[in-house]
Design a protein around this motif. Structure first.
Motif, PDB file in Angstrom:
ATOM      1  N   GLN A   9       0.868  -1.178   0.000  1.00 48.61           N
ATOM      2  CA  GLN A   9       0.000   0.000   0.000  1.00 48.61           C
ATOM      3  C   GLN A   9       0.906   1.230   0.000  1.00 48.61           C
ATOM      4  OE1 GLN A   9      -3.604  -0.267   2.360  1.00 48.61           O
ATOM      5  NE2 GLN A   9      -2.827  -2.098   3.371  1.00 48.61           N
ATOM      6  N   ARG A  25      -0.160   6.318 -11.867  1.00 50.12           N
ATOM      7  CA  ARG A  25      -0.519   5.449 -12.989  1.00 50.12           C
ATOM      8  C   ARG A  25       0.680   4.630 -13.455  1.00 50.12           C
ATOM      9  NH1 ARG A  25      -5.097   9.022 -16.214  1.00 50.12           N
ATOM     10  NH2 ARG A  25      -6.224   9.475 -14.308  1.00 50.12           N
ATOM     11  N   ALA A  28       1.064   1.875 -11.034  1.00 49.48           N
ATOM     12  CA  ALA A  28      -0.055   0.936 -11.168  1.00 49.48           C
ATOM     13  C   ALA A  28       0.121   0.088 -12.425  1.00 49.48           C
ATOM     14  CB  ALA A  28      -1.369   1.705 -11.220  1.00 49.48           C
ATOM     15  N   GLU A  29       0.557   0.723 -13.489  1.00 49.69           N
ATOM     16  CA  GLU A  29       0.751  -0.028 -14.732  1.00 49.69           C
ATOM     17  C   GLU A  29       1.922  -1.004 -14.606  1.00 49.69           C
ATOM     18  OE1 GLU A  29       0.739   2.873 -17.906  1.00 49.69           O
ATOM     19  OE2 GLU A  29      -1.402   3.239 -17.620  1.00 49.69           O
ATOM     20  N   SER A  37      -2.769  -7.576  -9.376  1.00 48.23           N
ATOM     21  CA  SER A  37      -3.969  -6.735  -9.404  1.00 48.23           C
ATOM     22  C   SER A  37      -3.648  -5.415  -8.702  1.00 48.23           C
ATOM     23  CB  SER A  37      -5.131  -7.440  -8.722  1.00 48.23           C
ATOM     24  OG  SER A  37      -4.841  -7.635  -7.367  1.00 48.23           O
ATOM     25  N   VAL A  38      -4.375  -4.373  -9.064  1.00 44.73           N
ATOM     26  CA  VAL A  38      -4.047  -3.060  -8.522  1.00 44.73           C
ATOM     27  C   VAL A  38      -5.305  -2.205  -8.367  1.00 44.73           C
ATOM     28  CG1 VAL A  38      -3.588  -2.022 -10.805  1.00 44.73           C
ATOM     29  CG2 VAL A  38      -2.454  -1.102  -8.806  1.00 44.73           C
ATOM     30  N   LEU A  39      -5.284  -1.369  -7.332  1.00 43.15           N
ATOM     31  CA  LEU A  39      -6.369  -0.401  -7.112  1.00 43.15           C
ATOM     32  C   LEU A  39      -5.739   0.966  -6.864  1.00 43.15           C
ATOM     33  CD1 LEU A  39      -8.549  -2.470  -4.626  1.00 43.15           C
ATOM     34  CD2 LEU A  39      -9.268  -1.773  -6.918  1.00 43.15           C
ATOM     35  N   THR A  40      -6.339   2.010  -7.423  1.00 47.40           N
ATOM     36  CA  THR A  40      -5.852   3.361  -7.144  1.00 47.40           C
ATOM     37  C   THR A  40      -7.026   4.262  -6.786  1.00 47.40           C
ATOM     38  OG1 THR A  40      -6.118   4.182  -9.413  1.00 47.40           O
ATOM     39  CG2 THR A  40      -4.026   3.145  -8.896  1.00 47.40           C
ATOM     40  N   ALA A  41      -6.738   5.350  -6.124  1.00 47.62           N
ATOM     41  CA  ALA A  41      -7.751   6.383  -5.886  1.00 47.62           C
ATOM     42  C   ALA A  41      -7.069   7.728  -6.094  1.00 47.62           C
ATOM     43  CB  ALA A  41      -8.308   6.273  -4.477  1.00 47.62           C
ATOM     44  N   LYS A  58      -2.759   0.536  -4.232  1.00 43.09           N
ATOM     45  CA  LYS A  58      -2.765  -0.735  -3.495  1.00 43.09           C
ATOM     46  C   LYS A  58      -2.515  -1.874  -4.476  1.00 43.09           C
ATOM     47  CE  LYS A  58      -5.840  -0.801   0.022  1.00 43.09           C
ATOM     48  NZ  LYS A  58      -7.113  -0.571   0.761  1.00 43.09           N
ATOM     49  N   PHE A  62      -6.278  -6.612  -2.748  1.00 40.80           N
ATOM     50  CA  PHE A  62      -7.109  -5.719  -1.934  1.00 40.80           C
ATOM     51  C   PHE A  62      -8.469  -5.547  -2.591  1.00 40.80           C
ATOM     52  CE2 PHE A  62      -2.750  -4.414  -0.903  1.00 40.80           C
ATOM     53  CZ  PHE A  62      -2.790  -4.432   0.488  1.00 40.80           C
ATOM     54  N   SER A  63      -9.464  -5.090  -1.818  1.00 41.04           N
ATOM     55  CA  SER A  63     -10.753  -4.780  -2.445  1.00 41.04           C
ATOM     56  C   SER A  63     -11.090  -3.298  -2.338  1.00 41.04           C
ATOM     57  CB  SER A  63     -11.880  -5.635  -1.845  1.00 41.04           C
ATOM     58  OG  SER A  63     -12.032  -5.366  -0.468  1.00 41.04           O
ATOM     59  N   SER A  64     -10.633  -2.631  -1.275  1.00 41.49           N
ATOM     60  CA  SER A  64     -10.935  -1.207  -1.113  1.00 41.49           C
ATOM     61  C   SER A  64      -9.882  -0.360  -1.815  1.00 41.49           C
ATOM     62  CB  SER A  64     -10.946  -0.861   0.385  1.00 41.49           C
ATOM     63  OG  SER A  64     -10.782   0.525   0.559  1.00 41.49           O
ATOM     64  N   PRO A  65     -10.311   0.709  -2.503  1.00 44.30           N
ATOM     65  CA  PRO A  65      -9.326   1.549  -3.194  1.00 44.30           C
ATOM     66  C   PRO A  65      -8.561   2.483  -2.248  1.00 44.30           C
ATOM     67  CG  PRO A  65     -11.535   2.432  -3.521  1.00 44.30           C
ATOM     68  CD  PRO A  65     -11.698   1.143  -2.763  1.00 44.30           C
ATOM     69  N   LEU A  66      -9.026   2.597  -1.003  1.00 46.04           N
ATOM     70  CA  LEU A  66      -8.409   3.576  -0.102  1.00 46.04           C
ATOM     71  C   LEU A  66      -7.555   2.905   0.967  1.00 46.04           C
ATOM     72  CD1 LEU A  66     -11.384   6.055   0.470  1.00 46.04           C
ATOM     73  CD2 LEU A  66      -9.426   6.332  -1.060  1.00 46.04           C
TER      74      LEU A  66
END
Lengths: 190, 605
Positions: A9, A25, A28-29, A37-41, A58, A62-66
């Motif tokens: 994180q 980005r 993340a890329e 897998s990746v999550l951003t906010a 993240k 993870f499942s939450s973007p924050l």
């Protein structure tokens, strides 16, 4: 602190115009490039006009973007004044990489590593490249202290080449800035 | 290489639209929904898809155009931010009764927080009010998937379907898998049916009854029913969540070890809530916690309240975003476990500000100088940040600057008092909702100065074209409407165009507009200077005026307080103003600001 380098994180922050979203980005890329897998906010709109820009990254399952307070493995700060405001996101034992002329101290719970990326960016005549310099610096210092990031410098270079395909001049400048950061990270006292 | 690419939720929605044969995509820009339409443009261009894509004048018009496409049997979409749905609520209410033919999706993006909106309103409540089903995705990948579900639902029941993402979904990024794109092969067909498409009240009653039947059936629709995310858990307690709150709750419950002891459901379709689901949860669980943003839409549909915790009994805060740390607290309370103490410092840092060199700043400074002490009504856009200069007193909603100025005029006129009033409105906002208000003000002889801040773009939301730009959503040339022509045809006698970068001349122009407003009637000044952030402008060459602060500066801070340019800083050591050359855009306006003339042009050798 996550010992697994595949689940991380990272909180990235700065002010408008510093290229926070670009770095987010890019990182993340790089995760997707590695098959993770990746999550951003991100912050957009009114909040972006010259104000503080903060993004959450993240990587892994993870499942939450924050990122919750006290859960970030790494803070990547382009604006040193954000250290005071965003330190509460850092996990116990987490690491802060900050663009700063001063050398802010960490405490027993966190390690702060700084680089004057803004001045380096000016030195190489690319004032807007502090974000890439600091990113390169972060990757090499983190590796040195045994906190292997989920992606390597080569992953980042590969993604930059993809993103900037056909724009050779910008690509070369970006790679130069990134490599300068990597070099400084290898030489830094930590 | 894999087939997953990083997309923000809005881009994922756009991808979902082209994967599902969308033929018409309409929108009016608004954070956090603005990136949906450009996302569709991208795929249309890359894959040469037959899609009509359009930034409409406002959300009501966008809705009506997209809805006609649905009546003609095509799959269509209209997207907007939540307050835009207020503007489009008139057609929404009736379209619910008349129903859809081709799949019709209404995307209304909510902004709990709020981060960049006037309200925290919950569009799902609007769906409930209009009696249309609504889907509530938890993240970008799901938002893409729900587009397909929404089209299927819309066509199966001939009903408009709302897709309601929130800021965290719209602007959250995720690795999203690309699925195949099937271009639509449908041709428009119009089947006359006046009892439906032009229904009179008698037929509206029949349509209403029919809609109620549809809703009962949709409340049993298999594809969209709630999902139990941890089916192996045996529990007497359940958490029921929707939207991004599900994503937060799932991760937090896993961290706290609760996924093994408390059931977690995702409600995909908050309205109508599945009837069998309501019975099931009330029968199976002793205690239920409902977590949703921002209104208790799911909660209100669970009529038997004695097991339910949520917003209605204060278990969940009644305002503000449900950040994960807030949800952690709520879950900890519900499950009676202790929670770590949070020590979150007060927000620090700069407040948002107009960009250095922004022509709006020059306009506002000139307005304060030409008409000091006026009532300054303003509107929605970047220029709302004119607040920082003390040049804005009101900002209500799109177009209200003009009607509020008229209202203040009429109110003060009753007492026989003359008051200076200056309304400011952006060019896109003027087209969106300002024109009817202007006609009204002229007809009623309301006297004030209206300044149209014409930066030739919709800047706040990412520089979309306006009807004056002459470029459409896909970047092709189209007709353009002249703002001054429009203003004059509204019956305004005094309409002048000025350049705010020419501070002395522009201030003079404002003074004459003020004189006209007081003596003869409403006057309009069009302050024309393109936005610096606009790509098309960035490519244009502009004369740069470098400035520096001379020793005449006595550190009075007038420039910092009254002009509020981020490139002018106070040098604590030298006790005077200083120019931050990295931020300075070289507009040279500040030369006219300093009362001691200490900001000077640097002559280039």
């Amino acid at each position: 602190m996550n010992s697994s380098s595949e689940k991380q994180q990272i909180l990235i922050s700065g002010v408008g115009g510093q290229g926070i979203l670009f770095v987010t980005r890019l990182l993340a890329e790089a995760a997707i490039y590695k098959g993770l897998s990746v999550l951003t906010a991100e912050t957009h709109g009114m909040a972006q006009r010259g104000g503080i820009v903060m993004s959450h990254l993240k990587v892994g399952g993870f499942s939450s973007p924050l990122i919750r307070p006290g859960k970030a493995d790494i803070l990547l700060l382009l604006h040193e004044e954000n250290l005071k405001g965003h330190l509460y996101y850092l996990a116990h034992g987490g690491i802060v990489i900050v663009n700063s002329v001063l050398r802010p101290d960490g405490n027993e719970a966190s390690k702060v590593i700084s680089l004057d990326a803004a001045s380096l960016a000016k030195e190489i005549q690319q004032p807007k490249s502090a974000n890439l310099i600091l990113t390169g610096f972060a990757l090499s210092t983190l590796s040195r202290i045994g906190n292997r990031p989920y992606c390597s410098p080569d992953d980042i270079r590969a993604v930059l080449c993809q993103k900037m395909a056909g724009r050779d001049k910008i690509l070369q400048a970006s790679l130069n800035a990134f490599d300068l950061g990597i070099l400084r990270g290898q030489e830094a006292e930590i | 290489m894999n087939n997953r690419i990083l997309m923000i939720g809005n881009e994922a929605i756009a991808r979902g639209l082209v994967e599902n044969g969308c033929s018409m995509a309409l929108s009016y820009p608004g954070t956090p929904a603005s990136e949906i339409l450009p996302g569709v443009v991208k795929w249309k261009t890359e894959l040469s898809l037959p899609i009509h894509i359009q930034w409409a004048l406002n959300e009501k018009i966008a809705f009506e155009i997209a809805y006609a496409g649905s009546i003609a049997g095509l799959r269509t979409v209209v997207s907007m931010k939540q307050v835009g749905l207020n503007v489009a609520s008139d057609p929404l209410m009736s379209a619910a009764y008349m129903g859809a033919k081709g799949g019709f999706i209404v995307i209304s993006a909510d902004d709990p927080g709020p981060h960049s909106s006037q309200t925290e309103q919950d569009s799902r409540l609007m769906a409930m009010f209009a009696k249309v089903p609504v889907l509530d995705p938890a993240g970008p990948e799901q938002a893409r998937e729900f587009v397909g579900l929404a089209y299927k639902l819309s066509e199966a029941f001939e009903v408009p379907v709302m897709l309601r993402p929130t800021t965290r979904v719209c602007h959250g990024g995720q690795d999203v898998e690309l699925k195949g794109v099937t271009p639509s092969d449908r041709a428009a067909v119009f089947k006359r049916d006046p009892a439906r498409w032009a229904a009179t009240p008698k037929f509206r009653y029949l349509l209403h009854s029919k809609l109620n039947e549809k809703l009962s059936a949709i409340a049993a629709n298999e594809d969209t029913k709630p999902r139990l995310l941890n089916p192996d858990t045996v529990s007497s307690e359940a958490v029921i969540a929707s939207g991004v709150a599900v994503a937060h709750a799932q991760e937090i419950m896993a961290d706290l070890g609760l996924l093994n002891s408390v059931a977690l459901y995702q409600v995909r379709q908050p309205f109508p809530l599945h009837s069998a689901f309501i019975e099931e949860i009330l029968g199976r669980y002793e205690r239920i916690l409902v977590i949703e943003e921002s209104a208790p839409v799911i909660e209100m549909q669970i009529a038997d309240r004695h097991k339910v915790n949520g917003r209605l009994n204060g278990a969940i805060p009644a305002a503000g975003e449900l950040l994960p740390e807030v949800i952690e607290g709520i879950l900890s309370n519900f499950c009676a476990i202790s929670q770590p103490e949070l020590n979150i410092p007060a927000a620090v840092g700069r407040k948002p500000s107009l960009c250095a060199g922004c022509p709006h700043r020059a306009s506002f400074f000139a307005i304060k100088r030409a008409v000091p002490g006026a009532i300054y009504t303003s509107d929605i856009g970047c220029y709302t940040l004119g607040l920082n200069l003390g040049a804005i007193d009101t900002a209500l909603c799109m177009g209200a600057s003009i009607s509020q100025a008229a209202g203040f005029y009429q109110a003060f006129k009753l007492g026989g008092k003359e008051t200076d009033i200056v309304a400011t409105i952006g060019d896109s906002t003027f087209f969106h909702a300002g024109v009817p208000a202007l006609i009204d003000a002229v007809v009623q002889d309301a006297r004030f100065v209206l300044v149209v801040l014409d930066n030739s773009t919709t800047a706040m939301t990412g520089n979309q074209p306006t009807p004056a730009t002459g470029i459409d959503a896909c970047g092709n040339p189209c007709a353009s409407i002249s703002i001054e022509g429009l203003v004059k045809s509204c019956g305004v006698k005094f309409c002048r165009v000025g350049d705010p970068y020419n501070m002395p001349k522009f201030t003079k122009l404002l003074k004459s507009a003020r004189k006209h407003a007081l003596e003869k009637g409403l006057s309009v000044v069009i302050s024309r200077r393109p936005c610096l952030v606009d790509k098309r402008v960035k490519e244009m060459k502009r004369e740069r005026i470098d400035v520096s602060v001379s020793s005449a500066c006595d550190g009075c801070s007038y420039c910092i307080k009254q002009f509020e340019c981020p490139a002018i800083e106070f040098d604590q050591a030298g006790k005077r103003a200083r120019i931050n050359q990295l931020m300075c855009s070289g507009c040279g306006i500040c030369i006219h600001v300093c009362p001691r003339k200490a900001i000077e042009k640097v002559e280039v050798q």
